[in-house]
Design a protein around this motif. Structure first.
Motif, short mmCIF file in Angstrom:
data_model
loop_
_atom_site.label_atom_id
_atom_site.label_comp_id
_atom_site.label_asym_id
_atom_site.label_seq_id
_atom_site.Cartn_x
_atom_site.Cartn_y
_atom_site.Cartn_z
N ARG A 98 0.67 -1.13 0.22
CA ARG A 98 -0.51 0.09 0.21
C ARG A 98 0.86 1.29 -0.08
N ASP A 100 0.08 5.57 -0.61
CA ASP A 100 -0.29 6.51 0.06
C ASP A 100 -0.09 7.75 -0.59
N LEU A 187 -3.36 7.95 14.57
CA LEU A 187 -3.91 6.83 13.72
C LEU A 187 -4.66 6.07 14.83
N ARG A 197 -5.46 0.81 10.48
CA ARG A 197 -6.56 2.25 9.48
C ARG A 197 -5.28 2.28 8.44
N ASP A 199 -3.54 0.07 7.06
CA ASP A 199 -4.44 -1.40 6.17
C ASP A 199 -5.32 -0.36 5.45
N GLU A 200 -5.94 0.33 5.85
CA GLU A 200 -7.30 0.85 5.51
C GLU A 200 -7.09 2.39 4.25
N GLY A 201 -6.05 2.67 4.93
CA GLY A 201 -5.88 3.92 4.17
C GLY A 201 -7.07 5.08 4.93
N ASN A 202 -7.31 4.66 6.30
CA ASN A 202 -8.32 5.42 6.44
C ASN A 202 -7.78 6.37 7.64
N PHE A 203 -6.98 8.13 6.95
CA PHE A 203 -6.60 9.09 7.33
C PHE A 203 -6.86 10.24 5.98
N THR A 204 -6.87 11.53 6.37
CA THR A 204 -6.81 12.52 6.10
C THR A 204 -5.70 13.13 6.38
N ASP A 207 -5.69 14.59 9.31
CA ASP A 207 -4.52 14.04 11.13
C ASP A 207 -3.11 13.95 10.39
#
Length: 571
Positions: A98, A100, A187, A197, A199-204, A207
């Motif tokens: 992954r 980003d 995170l 988070r 792993d899922e790319g769950n941040f902007t 953050d």
């Protein structure tokens, strides 16, 4: 150990826990040097899985060796042959791909399996570039592997791979495995929440913070390298200015993610091909450009005529493969070659059948290098590929036109195809030396490979070996990142000679010249780490559980000097 293996299979799946001798061979054997035994190779598919693998291995008190593409040249990502007195688990991270892009692609968050080639291709549509381009990317090297080894790269303006923003696991002095989040990204509070988070790319971007006085690249190097009067090298692996947590850690931490700067792509580039029979002429060019030009070069790569010949003859298949299929297919080709060699060894045919076969086939193919380059090979002993960008193109064009032709040298401006060929031939030379050894087993004992960093003020840079050393060597290869004064010097030692004796004799000469080594391939299991580097490793890994023995340090738990550990005691 069966209990541990079952735990690992539960975490990552049975097909990603490799135990057979042939299926683990390419993970246990170094690309160029070294290799030993391992209980298993584990290939986690998520960061959470990687954390659970670390927990299981830590509880079982095994040696843990973190590995990505296994492209290191000094054996630093494979087990040692003599073993550790405790089981070894190799954790291969290539499934963790992954990547980003953050902050408008000016930075990236890279997981452990992200390769330089992947990063380069991902950034290209955004008009950005990574720290390194073609070079290590030719053989599938990983981004995090480069940072962990302070790899230098060929790009003069960007310095060694470096960041102070990392997410990693370490075992502290109390023996506790803990996760450290220094990415500067909010995170969560628990390891699995943080890693989940990512792993899922769950941040902007909201953050992501900018910690004060912390950097995601070596932002000072562009000025540091210009000081041609300094009595110290521009960069080397033990340089304390660029040892920080994951950066330079050499496998003594388990790195989950790094935050790195990217760089604006150049609008226009031009390669100038320079040849000379006087090494002093090239040194004058280096000093003039570094101290006097407004624009730093993009790259300045040196090759001796013998290195040119080696790459032309023994690196031809690598050159043609990359030209036809690109760098992203190279790791697959290496994996297939390793499997073929493993089968050949089992059949008693030796491990170099593929090399001899490839060498035979490529010898039948037509000439692959441009005519003007080959003409310069015939005329000149020393070759310099100078790549300039934007305003620097005209600056270099005017400067070179004022210097050449000279009594000893000349230059030409490359076409696009010639420029690509020049750099691809330069970066095929590393593999060509491995091939030379493979097909000349009757005359070559082994490779002594050195990468050295000369002081920035060195004038007499080209090595002249005394006769008592030279007569022990079958073939010598010199190339390097010339403007950084990082030289790759490889010696194919004659059959029957002691490689260690040759190596130590050459290193005495290198030390007398004020050079530091290794410059960018790191200590691995070939070099003894400097005392400051050993202290850095002990600080990162107080129990010596990750990659023991690196830099010829202790192989034993808790850094004990004498073997004492009974593997039968391990649960």
């Amino acid at each position: 150990m069966n209990n541990l293996l079952e735990q690992l299979r539960t975490v990552v799946g049975r097909r990603h826990v490799l135990t057979g001798e042939n299926e683990t061979r390419r993970f246990r054997q170094g690309y160029r040097y070294g290799g030993g035994e391992a209980l298993a190779v584990v290939r986690p598919g998520t960061l959470v899985e990687m954390w659970r693998v670390l927990q299981a291995c830590h509880k079982a008190r095994t040696v843990m060796i973190l590995q990505a593409a296994n492209t290191g040249l000094t054996g630093g990502s494979t087990p040692v042959e003599e073993g550790y007195g405790r089981p070894v688990i190799i954790i291969n991270t290539l499934r963790l791909r992954r990547l980003d892009l953050v902050r408008g692609a000016t930075q990236v968050i890279a997981q452990p399996g992200v390769t330089l080639d992947q990063l380069e291709r991902t950034l290209r549509p955004a008009g950005r570039e990574p720290h390194s381009v073609i070079g290590s990317s030719c053989i599938g090297a990983s981004v995090i592997g480069g940072v962990c080894n302070n790899s230098g790269g060929s790009l003069i303006r960007r310095g060694p791979a470096f960041t102070q923003l990392a997410l990693f696991a370490q075992i502290d002095a109390a023996g506790e495995l803990r996760l450290v989040n220094n990415l500067g990204i909010e995170l969560g509070d628990t390891p699995e929440a943080i890693l989940g988070r990512l792993d899922e790319g769950n941040f902007t971007d909201a953050d992501i913070a900018s910690p004060p006085n912390l950097h995601a690249s070596d932002h000072e190097y562009c000025n540091h390298v210009r000081d041609v009067s300094a009595p110290t090298p521009a960069r080397f692996n033990a340089d304390p200015r660029r040892l920080y947590e994951a950066s330079g850690s050499a496998g003594k931490l388990a790195v989950f993610a790094l935050r790195l700067d990217t760089f604006a792509a150049d609008n226009q580039t031009q390669v100038f091909y320079i040849g000379s029979n006087d090494p002093g002429e090239l040194q004058a060019i280096r000093r003039d450009i570094l101290s006097g030009f407004s624009s730093l070069p993009v790259a300045g790569e040196y090759m001796h005529r013998d290195a040119y010949d080696a790459s032309r003859r023994y690196g031809k298949d690598m050159y043609l493969f990359i030209k036809a299929f690109g760098t992203d297919k190279v790791p697959l080709a290496f994996a297939m070659k390793s499997r073929f060699d493993g089968i050949s060894e089992k059949l008693g045919l030796g491990g170099a059948i593929s090399d001899r076969l490839l060498q035979f086939l490529t010898a039948l193919m037509p000439e692959h290098l441009p005519k003007r380059m080959n003409e310069f090979r015939d005329r000149f002993e020393h070759h310099l590929m100078l790549k300039m960008a934007d305003d620097g193109v005209d600056e270099a064009r005017a400067y070179l036109a004022s210097r050449f032709p000279s009594d000893k040298g000349d230059y030409f401006e490359c076409t696009d195809d010639e420029g690509k060929a020049a750099f691809l031939n330069r970066f095929s030379v590393g593999g060509s030396i491995v091939r030379y050894r493979a097909v000349h087993k009757k005359t070559v004992e082994d490779i002594v490979a050195l990468d050295i960093a000369l002081p920035r003020n060195t004038i007499d840079w080209f090595e002249t070996l005394p006769e008592e050393i030279r007569r022990k060597i079958d073939f010598t290869m010199y190339c390097g990142h010339f403007f950084c004064h990082v030289m790759h010097q490889e010696y194919l030692v004659k059959k029957g000679e002691d490689c260690d004796v040759v190596k130590h004799a050459i290193l005495e000469l290198v030390t007398a010249r004020g050079a530091e080594y290794p410059a960018e391939h790191n200590v691995g299991h070939l070099y003894e780490a400097a005392d400051s580097l050993k202290a850095f490793y002990r600080e990162l890994d107080p129990t010596n559980s990750f990659n023991p023995g690196i830099g010829k340090t202790s192989l034993n738990l808790d850094w004990k000097e004498a073997g004492y550990y009974d593997s039968a005691e391990i649960a």
